[in-house]
Design a protein around this motif. Structure first.
Motif, short mmCIF file in Angstrom:
data_model
loop_
_atom_site.label_atom_id
_atom_site.label_comp_id
_atom_site.label_asym_id
_atom_site.label_seq_id
_atom_site.Cartn_x
_atom_site.Cartn_y
_atom_site.Cartn_z
N ARG A 185 0.13 -0.99 0.82
CA ARG A 185 0.28 -0.25 0.10
C ARG A 185 0.58 1.53 0.24
O ARG A 185 0.73 2.54 -0.30
CB ARG A 185 -0.64 -0.43 1.38
N VAL A 187 3.82 4.05 -1.32
CA VAL A 187 3.59 4.64 -2.62
C VAL A 187 5.23 5.99 -2.53
O VAL A 187 5.95 5.67 -1.88
CB VAL A 187 2.28 6.34 -2.94
N ARG A 196 0.40 5.97 2.93
CA ARG A 196 -0.62 6.94 2.15
C ARG A 196 -1.15 8.11 2.89
O ARG A 196 -0.86 9.05 2.77
CB ARG A 196 -1.65 6.69 1.34
N ALA A 197 -1.31 8.38 4.39
CA ALA A 197 -1.26 8.64 5.19
C ALA A 197 -0.38 10.16 5.23
O ALA A 197 -0.03 11.89 4.59
CB ALA A 197 -1.08 8.60 6.58
N ALA A 199 1.95 10.25 2.37
CA ALA A 199 1.75 10.93 1.39
C ALA A 199 0.50 11.69 1.02
O ALA A 199 0.28 12.29 -0.11
CB ALA A 199 2.14 9.66 0.22
N GLY A 200 0.26 12.18 1.94
CA GLY A 200 -0.99 13.81 2.32
C GLY A 200 -2.56 12.88 1.81
O GLY A 200 -3.70 13.58 0.84
N GLN A 201 -2.37 11.28 1.39
CA GLN A 201 -3.48 10.29 1.12
C GLN A 201 -4.49 10.05 2.26
O GLN A 201 -5.11 9.17 2.83
CB GLN A 201 -3.30 9.59 -0.01
N GLY A 202 -4.22 10.84 3.87
CA GLY A 202 -4.75 10.10 5.17
C GLY A 202 -5.70 10.56 5.13
O GLY A 202 -6.26 11.39 4.77
N TYR A 203 -6.50 10.42 6.28
CA TYR A 203 -8.23 9.83 6.40
C TYR A 203 -7.71 11.45 8.22
O TYR A 203 -8.99 11.48 7.92
CB TYR A 203 -9.05 8.96 7.18
N GLN A 205 -5.48 14.20 10.58
CA GLN A 205 -3.91 14.98 10.67
C GLN A 205 -3.64 14.49 12.43
O GLN A 205 -4.91 14.97 13.45
CB GLN A 205 -4.43 16.29 10.34
#
Ligand SMILES: [Zn+2]
Ligand SMILES: [Zn+2]
Length: 210
Positions: A185, A187, A196-197, A199-203, A205
């Motif tokens: 998973r 990137v 992904r968190a 990488a700015g794709q987190g759900y 902050q």
């Protein structure tokens, strides 16, 4: 059953006895039996049949993508035997009452959803004295034949199942937070392996970073 005959109708005579234990199983995970659980069971049975699979299963030959969470999933799970913890049921939260069934080996897939007008049609399948919409759906969804209740179509996954499922034992560490990432998973951004968190794709902050 061949893949080309995706319109599968369980005979109406056989439907009720087949549904009964599955609905009980779905309802046992909640405090109630609701129309969405019934749809989950009906869709679970029809989708598996369209791919020629017997259900419930305890192997990993079929994977389902369920397009919402909640009660609906209980029905799908009761009918198919597939589950999140065995990685045979995946939630793609589109907020829709739909499921895509995939044959793991061939990657043939069908998507099953209720027909758009089921809420209106349901009245034809309930007693004349039934006035309440909720109970009409609860009863009608158990009685309507597949051809009246469901829309079944062949689809193709946008990513391969191989990419979606990945392989056991694959792991890397995020170069920013250091946490381990499984199932490929991660990137790559500017040559860095990131979760992904990071990488700015987190759900979420972080409020107070230590
Ligand atoms: Zn419910
Ligand atoms: Zn990270």
């Amino acid at each position: 059953m061949s893949f080309d005959h995706i319109h599968v109708d369980i005979s109406e005579v056989d439907l009720q006895p087949r549904l009964e234990p599955l609905l009980q199983k779905a309802a046992a995970w909640h405090h109630h039996l609701c129309p969405r659980q019934v749809l989950g069971v009906r869709i679970g049975l029809a989708g598996a049949a369209a791919l020629g699979f017997e259900v419930p299963r305890n192997d990993k030959k079929m994977v389902v993508f369920v397009e919402t969470d909640g009660c609906f999933i209980s029905g799908v799970q009761a009918a198919t035997g597939l589950s999140v913890n065995r990685r045979t049921l995946r939630i793609i939260d589109l907020g829709r009452i739909g499921v895509t069934f995939v044959n793991v080996k061939s990657e043939k897939a069908v998507r099953v959803a209720p027909q758009l007008d089921v809420r209106e049609k349901v009245w034809r399948y309930v007693g004349k004295d039934q006035r309440r919409r909720y109970f009409a759906m609860l009863e009608g969804y158990q009685k309507m034949p597949d051809r009246e209740l469901l829309h079944i179509e062949k689809v193709r996954l946008s990513s391969t199942l191989r990419e979606i499922l990945s392989r056991p034992g694959v792991r890397v560490n995020c170069q920013q937070c250091g946490e381990e990432i499984i199932n490929e998973r991660e990137v790559m951004i500017d040559g860095q392996v990131l979760c992904r968190a990071c990488a700015g794709q987190g759900y979420y902050q972080i409020i107070n970073r230590q």
